[in-house]
Design a protein around this motif. Structure first.
Motif, PDB file in Angstrom:
ATOM      1  N   HIS A  29       0.833  -1.206   0.000  1.00 21.45           N
ATOM      2  CA  HIS A  29       0.000   0.000   0.000  1.00 21.45           C
ATOM      3  C   HIS A  29       0.866   1.254   0.000  1.00 21.45           C
TER       4      HIS A  29
ATOM      5  N   ALA B 108       0.987   4.100  -2.964  1.00 20.54           N
ATOM      6  CA  ALA B 108       0.544   5.463  -2.652  1.00 20.54           C
ATOM      7  C   ALA B 108       1.663   6.488  -2.745  1.00 20.54           C
ATOM      8  N   SER B 109       2.886   6.059  -3.096  1.00 22.50           N
ATOM      9  CA  SER B 109       4.052   6.947  -3.051  1.00 22.50           C
ATOM     10  C   SER B 109       4.791   6.993  -4.380  1.00 22.50           C
TER      11      SER B 109
ATOM     12  N   HIS C  34       4.944  12.435  -2.174  1.00 21.17           N
ATOM     13  CA  HIS C  34       3.826  11.575  -1.788  1.00 21.17           C
ATOM     14  C   HIS C  34       4.238  10.625  -0.666  1.00 21.17           C
TER      15      HIS C  34
ATOM     16  N   VAL D 112       2.401  10.341   2.986  1.00 15.47           N
ATOM     17  CA  VAL D 112       1.860   9.100   3.541  1.00 15.47           C
ATOM     18  C   VAL D 112       2.480   8.826   4.911  1.00 15.47           C
TER      19      VAL D 112
ATOM     20  N   ARG E   3      -2.637   9.427 -11.804  1.00  9.58           N
ATOM     21  CA  ARG E   3      -3.041   8.040 -11.520  1.00  9.58           C
ATOM     22  C   ARG E   3      -3.278   7.205 -12.781  1.00  9.58           C
TER      23      ARG E   3
END
Length: 435
Positions: free
Chosen positions: A13, A17-18, A23, A27, A147
């Motif tokens: 995860h 997410a990084s 980012h 996080v 994304r």
């Protein structure tokens, strides 16, 4: 095994997410705050309480987090963990638009020592920091992540280059501009990248008058995944060195609030380009935090340094079965055989006999296997933040890391057991009575 899988799912995860250092730091900020850590600002006074966790961020891309010990830091020293948030990538140039042969492209600059050919034929998205003017004319900062796949760098067909499999150089200026789409000559052929960014930010609810600047890089949208008949491996982008950032963060969060000694994690940006910046390990970020832990008292600071130790965590080169001759025959670390102590007589790693023995002991205490890596004598050796931190602070350092394949590729591979092994060894270090 269930505990191991839960740990790895958290790592997966975090990696997903990084896509950029900014980012990753965001996080980490959220996860540390959820664990009770308080964020401090460098331009304000600090009031520190024993047992409390704190964090401070510089430039949005480097972070120091620590748990204040019950005793004064100069009496116990600080148990330090170090890693870096950046990975080799392709950064968008300031004036990036390229229009040629009916294609819209963006020019990129290679950041760090990237393996270039794996970037071809990948579904690429775009992420990073954007600075813009709001409706009041004030500079604001936004984290941006498209994304979705936006671009590709297609390979040249082998029919047009019969020598392709003999090792053809990829020219970064000529061959790496990414392709965003086609240009219709009946339409306006111009595309303003900054205006497009502004429209993306406005779609997120921001008021954007003008995008002034950005720090954006492309990344592969393929998610991390287990690989192997028995899920022996974990493949992902940015394992070097977000894996160490995650493992260090988890070890810090797991440490007891009743520890006498202060434990600290620093994750620097700019390691892949030499660390010579305000955010890098050669800069003053860590030193400034440590000095504030002793309230600026020079004698107390020197006592703190002499009683402290850093574990510099950065992945190591695992023995590749197809290229075993690239390793010293006695020092080829194996996947899923535990963390690696990295040693170099010419101080490319900061490990000493003392710090190596200490880390070996913490691995034994945690019931974790341990390996040692020395580069072939006839080959050059990379380096880490370890020697830079040791030189700047005068602190003892041991360089360690999880063994991995394909370092600096867009897709790297580690063993699925090794991150958990490293985490257990780091917890043993933090909880050790003395260092």
């Amino acid at each position: 095994m269930q505990q191991l899988d839960v740990f790895n799912q958290g790592l997966i995860h975090f990696l997903q997410a990084s896509p950029t250092p900014a980012h990753a730091v965001e996080v980490m900020r959220r996860q540390l705050q959820e664990a009770g850590f308080q964020e401090l600002q460098e331009d304000q006074d600090w009031s520190l309480e024993p047992g409390q966790g704190y964090l401070v961020i510089r430039g949005g891309k480097s972070i120091v987090a620590w748990r204040q010990g019950l005793q004064e830091p100069q009496e116990t020293g600080v148990r330090m963990l170090g890693a870096h948030t950046d990975s080799p990538c392709l950064k968008v140039k300031p004036k990036a638009e390229i229009f040629r042969n009916g294609c819209l492209q963006l020019g990129v600059e290679v950041y760090g020592g990237a393996l270039l050919h794996p970037w071809f034929d990948r579904d690429l998205s775009l992420a990073g920091q954007v600075h813009y003017l709001d409706a009041q004319g004030q500079i604001q900062e936004a984290l941006f992540d498209a994304r979705e796949p936006l671009a590709i760098i297609p390979s040249l067909a082998i029919h047009l280059n019969r020598e392709a499999n003999k090792g053809v150089e990829a020219n970064p200026q000529k061959h790496l501009p990414v392709i965003l789409g086609q240009l219709n000559v009946s339409q306006n052929p111009l595309f303003a990248f900054r205006q497009w960014l502004a429209s993306c930010l406005e779609a997120e609810g921001r008021q954007v008058t003008e995008v002034v600047d950005y720090d954006l890089s492309f990344y592969d949208v393929q998610p991390p995944a287990y690989v192997g008949l028995n899920k022996e491996y974990l493949a992902s982008a940015r394992l070097d060195n977000l894996l160490s950032c995650y493992v260090g963060m988890e070890a810090l969060i797991a440490c007891d609030q009743t520890q006498d000694a202060t434990s600290l994690l620093i994750c620097n940006d700019h390691e892949e380009v030499g660390s010579a910046s305000a955010l890098g390990a050669e800069g003053p970020f860590l030193e400034s935090v440590l000095r504030r832990l002793t309230s600026g008292n020079e004698a107390s600071y020197q006592k703190l340094i002499s009683r402290s130790l850093m574990i510099s965590c950065d992945n190591a080169h695992a023995l590749h079965p197809n290229f075993a001759d690239r390793h010293d025959e006695n020092h080829g670390p194996k996947i899923n055989a535990g963390p690696v102590i990295k040693i170099n007589a010419n101080q490319r790693y900061a490990t000493s006999s003392e710090t190596s023995a200490l880390f070996d002991a913490w691995c034994r205490q945690a019931q974790v296997p341990c390996q040692r890596f020395v580069v072939r004598t006839d080959m050059g050796c990379g380096s880490t933040i370890g020697p830079l931190t040791s030189t700047r602070l005068g602190v003892r350092v041991v360089d360690v890391g999880v063994p991995q394949w394909a370092m600096h590729s867009i897709r790297e591979t580690v063993g699925s057991q090794d991150p958990w092994y490293l985490a257990r060894a780091l917890v043993a270090f933090i909880q050790a009575a003395r260092v």
